[in-house]
Design a protein around this motif. Structure first.
Motif, PDB file in Angstrom:
ATOM      1  N   LEU B 103       1.593   7.793 -47.905  1.00 54.54           N
ATOM      2  CA  LEU B 103       1.885   6.751 -48.908  1.00 54.54           C
ATOM      3  C   LEU B 103       2.373   7.332 -50.236  1.00 54.54           C
ATOM      4  N   GLU B 104       1.940   8.547 -50.540  1.00 52.49           N
ATOM      5  CA  GLU B 104       2.310   9.154 -51.825  1.00 52.49           C
ATOM      6  C   GLU B 104       3.814   9.344 -51.981  1.00 52.49           C
ATOM      7  N   HIS B 105       4.555   9.266 -50.881  1.00 53.32           N
ATOM      8  CA  HIS B 105       6.001   9.512 -50.968  1.00 53.32           C
ATOM      9  C   HIS B 105       6.839   8.232 -51.063  1.00 53.32           C
ATOM     10  N   ILE B 106       6.193   7.096 -51.054  1.00 59.19           N
ATOM     11  CA  ILE B 106       6.931   5.834 -51.192  1.00 59.19           C
ATOM     12  C   ILE B 106       7.548   5.793 -52.587  1.00 59.19           C
ATOM     13  N   GLN B 107       8.850   5.489 -52.632  1.00 60.01           N
ATOM     14  CA  GLN B 107       9.577   5.540 -53.909  1.00 60.01           C
ATOM     15  C   GLN B 107       9.740   4.157 -54.494  1.00 60.01           C
ATOM     16  N   SER B 108       8.989   3.874 -55.529  1.00 58.05           N
ATOM     17  CA  SER B 108       9.160   2.647 -56.294  1.00 58.05           C
ATOM     18  C   SER B 108       8.233   2.667 -57.506  1.00 58.05           C
ATOM     19  N   GLU B 109       8.819   2.863 -58.641  1.00 58.79           N
ATOM     20  CA  GLU B 109       8.064   2.833 -59.899  1.00 58.79           C
ATOM     21  C   GLU B 109       7.261   1.548 -60.011  1.00 58.79           C
ATOM     22  N   GLU B 110       7.978   0.450 -59.775  1.00 59.68           N
ATOM     23  CA  GLU B 110       7.372  -0.873 -59.937  1.00 59.68           C
ATOM     24  C   GLU B 110       6.161  -1.042 -59.023  1.00 59.68           C
ATOM     25  N   LEU B 111       6.280  -0.538 -57.811  1.00 52.88           N
ATOM     26  CA  LEU B 111       5.161  -0.639 -56.872  1.00 52.88           C
ATOM     27  C   LEU B 111       3.910   0.008 -57.450  1.00 52.88           C
ATOM     28  N   ILE B 112       4.071   1.203 -57.999  1.00 55.20           N
ATOM     29  CA  ILE B 112       2.912   1.929 -58.498  1.00 55.20           C
ATOM     30  C   ILE B 112       2.348   1.264 -59.751  1.00 55.20           C
ATOM     31  N   THR B 113       3.230   0.766 -60.596  1.00 52.58           N
ATOM     32  CA  THR B 113       2.773   0.028 -61.773  1.00 52.58           C
ATOM     33  C   THR B 113       1.891  -1.151 -61.359  1.00 52.58           C
ATOM     34  N   ARG B 114       2.375  -1.878 -60.354  1.00 53.40           N
ATOM     35  CA  ARG B 114       1.620  -3.064 -59.928  1.00 53.40           C
ATOM     36  C   ARG B 114       0.361  -2.705 -59.153  1.00 53.40           C
ATOM     37  N   LEU B 115       0.453  -1.645 -58.346  1.00 55.81           N
ATOM     38  CA  LEU B 115      -0.725  -1.223 -57.582  1.00 55.81           C
ATOM     39  C   LEU B 115      -1.829  -0.803 -58.552  1.00 55.81           C
ATOM     40  N   ASP B 116      -1.442  -0.035 -59.562  1.00 54.66           N
ATOM     41  CA  ASP B 116      -2.390   0.431 -60.571  1.00 54.66           C
ATOM     42  C   ASP B 116      -3.099  -0.746 -61.233  1.00 54.66           C
ATOM     43  N   LYS B 117      -2.321  -1.743 -61.592  1.00 52.86           N
ATOM     44  CA  LYS B 117      -2.892  -2.936 -62.236  1.00 52.86           C
ATOM     45  C   LYS B 117      -3.825  -3.679 -61.274  1.00 52.86           C
ATOM     46  N   PHE B 118      -3.351  -3.826 -60.042  1.00 51.78           N
ATOM     47  CA  PHE B 118      -4.139  -4.511 -59.004  1.00 51.78           C
ATOM     48  C   PHE B 118      -5.502  -3.851 -58.818  1.00 51.78           C
ATOM     49  N   LEU B 119      -5.523  -2.544 -58.959  1.00 56.35           N
ATOM     50  CA  LEU B 119      -6.765  -1.787 -58.747  1.00 56.35           C
ATOM     51  C   LEU B 119      -7.600  -1.683 -60.023  1.00 56.35           C
ATOM     52  N   GLY B 120      -7.083  -2.252 -61.118  1.00 54.54           N
ATOM     53  CA  GLY B 120      -7.816  -2.184 -62.374  1.00 54.54           C
ATOM     54  C   GLY B 120      -7.631  -0.875 -63.108  1.00 54.54           C
ATOM     55  N   SER B 121      -6.472  -0.231 -62.929  1.00 60.41           N
ATOM     56  CA  SER B 121      -6.173   1.042 -63.583  1.00 60.41           C
ATOM     57  C   SER B 121      -7.327   2.043 -63.524  1.00 60.41           C
ATOM     58  N   PRO B 122      -7.665   2.443 -62.316  1.00 63.40           N
ATOM     59  CA  PRO B 122      -8.798   3.372 -62.159  1.00 63.40           C
ATOM     60  C   PRO B 122      -8.469   4.747 -62.753  1.00 63.40           C
ATOM     61  N   ASP B 123      -9.513   5.445 -63.232  1.00 61.01           N
ATOM     62  CA  ASP B 123      -9.321   6.787 -63.784  1.00 61.01           C
ATOM     63  C   ASP B 123      -9.606   7.881 -62.758  1.00 61.01           C
ATOM     64  N   PHE B 124     -10.343   7.513 -61.693  1.00 53.65           N
ATOM     65  CA  PHE B 124     -10.726   8.512 -60.688  1.00 53.65           C
ATOM     66  C   PHE B 124     -10.519   7.983 -59.283  1.00 53.65           C
ATOM     67  N   ASP B 125     -10.242   8.879 -58.369  1.00 46.78           N
ATOM     68  CA  ASP B 125     -10.094   8.476 -56.969  1.00 46.78           C
ATOM     69  C   ASP B 125     -11.458   8.495 -56.279  1.00 46.78           C
ATOM     70  N   PRO B 126     -11.510   8.124 -55.004  1.00 40.23           N
ATOM     71  CA  PRO B 126     -12.811   8.023 -54.333  1.00 40.23           C
ATOM     72  C   PRO B 126     -13.564   9.340 -54.209  1.00 40.23           C
ATOM     73  N   HIS B 127     -12.877  10.461 -54.428  1.00 38.99           N
ATOM     74  CA  HIS B 127     -13.575  11.751 -54.374  1.00 38.99           C
ATOM     75  C   HIS B 127     -13.933  12.256 -55.761  1.00 38.99           C
ATOM     76  N   GLY B 128     -13.693  11.404 -56.775  1.00 35.16           N
ATOM     77  CA  GLY B 128     -14.013  11.792 -58.135  1.00 35.16           C
ATOM     78  C   GLY B 128     -12.914  12.569 -58.824  1.00 35.16           C
ATOM     79  N   ASP B 129     -11.758  12.714 -58.181  1.00 33.56           N
ATOM     80  CA  ASP B 129     -10.651  13.427 -58.820  1.00 33.56           C
ATOM     81  C   ASP B 129      -9.910  12.497 -59.777  1.00 33.56           C
ATOM     82  N   PRO B 130      -9.534  13.041 -60.929  1.00 38.82           N
ATOM     83  CA  PRO B 130      -8.888  12.198 -61.939  1.00 38.82           C
ATOM     84  C   PRO B 130      -7.479  11.773 -61.511  1.00 38.82           C
TER      85      PRO B 130
END
Lengths: 218, 218
Positions: B103-130
């Motif tokens: 999934l990290e290679h999907i190309q779309s700025e807008e997608l990531i902007t919206r995904l980030d918002k949808f997720l509540g702009s998290p600061d860390f991933d599920p393993h605690g990585d920033p």
DNA sequence: TTTTATATTTAGGCAAGACTAAAAAAATAT
DNA sequence: ATATTTTTTTAGTCTTGCCTAAATATAAAA
């Protein structure tokens, strides 16, 4: 399992088989994929060896059971991702195609199972196209082209045949989307154009528009 | 913009630069990507021409500003998708890496902007990585390795260094996850092993485990 | 039927990204 | 300082998926 190129060929051939019956020609595939016929010949020979389609020189191709399964699965993924983009990320229906073209190639059965569940196992994508189930089976509907509807009849928009951004934006401007009620007030026989009513508005649409809108009659 | 292979090299080099300071060697890259040194040489020459890293023959590489930006963006996408998979699709934290690699290679700025918002702009991933922000900036934290914590101190688990499925499954068995409170009851100096308390349970952990768990002291 | 046009395939090449084997540079040991 | 080992690079190949140009089959027209 299959490469990106292989999946794209299978998907394109699947769509072409549905648009027109019988074998699919090399040229038709090349045109739909914006590639050269010679490249198509290369790939269909490879896919024939893998038993994903049947091929006789100069005679076109036809997907096998296995080929249909693979293609339907790619289309299932494409349409599920489109639902996700529209329903969850609030994309507009004219913005999702290119992104879904990428997402449809992500390989993970489990991902799709869970995505489907997360979305409430939708039967149709944002353009009204049916989403194949895990086995590649499409839910059939009573949809007809708006151009086939007679004067004084009415229908509900259930999908679009064309889903180019341009066409979808035109529909937006006219306030037509999935679920919109459309009444046919008049029909010109010589050019196939129509006068229709959408909400309180009455306006003219060309044959081209009427032939790319699916409705379900009431 | 960049090919899948290019993005993967930049990402790997970015991680190697963070693990150990200075230039990154050809061999180190080859090992971390499970490829041959000669292939690495090919690619780093290509990336150097594109000004994504600086390279002198036999001297290793270093990402440029631009290279860091591209790498951080891939990592941002990877980690956001991991949050999505765990938070929205209820995947377990040891199941998401391979899918996020795609999934990290999907190309779309807008997608990531919206995904980030949808997720509540998290600061860390599920393993605690920033999760890097749009500009590639990481939120710094006070995290320390559990192995650095002294006897009778306690901390909250905030991440893992290793995130192999095996290690994560071990942590599950021990009921350790992000947010879990851990008390160090004893520490063996000769082998670095520890006795710790997690909830009501007390048990032994090896140095290897202690060196791969990040905690924030209380 | 013969000619012409169109569709399709074959042959030969190119770029990306991997590989092996061999050469060269750098690091380490004697 | 020289010899040895390790690391890195170069040279040459391979596969995938595309291309162009040329050859061949089929379809359409005369």
């Amino acid at each position: 399992m299959f490469t990106l190129a292989e999946e794209n060929y299978l998907k394109a051939i699947f769509h072409l088989e549905h648009d027109s019956a019988g074998e699919v020609s090399t040229n038709a595939i090349a045109e739909s994929m914006d590639t050269r016929p010679s490249s198509v010949t290369d790939m269909i020979q490879k896919l024939a060896e893998k038993k994903l389609l049947t091929y006789k020189r100069y005679k076109g191709v036809k997907l096998t059971k296995e080929g249909i399964k693979v293609a339907a699965n790619v289309i299932r993924k494409h349409r599920l991702w489109e639902v996700f983009l529209v329903e969850k990320l609030n994309f507009h229906w004219d913005e999702v195609h290119e992104i879904a073209e990428q997402l449809e190639h992500i390989q993970s059965e489990e991902l799709i199972t869970r995505l489907d569940k997360f979305l409430g196992s939708p039967d149709f994508d944002p353009h009204g196209d049916p989403i194949p189930d895990k086995h590649g089976v499409l839910k059939r509907t009573e949809k007809r082209l708006l151009s086939e509807i007679e004067k004084n009849q009415q229908g509900v928009c259930v999908g679009v045949k064309e889903s180019s951004a341009e066409f979808l934006q035109y529909l937006d401007k006219k306030k037509i989307s999935i679920g919109t009620k459309i009444s046919v007030l008049g029909k010109e026989f010589f050019d196939g154009s129509m006068i229709i009513q959408v909400g309180a508005d009455q306006f003219f649409i060309s044959k081209m528009v009427a032939e790319n809108l699916f409705v379900q009659t009431l």
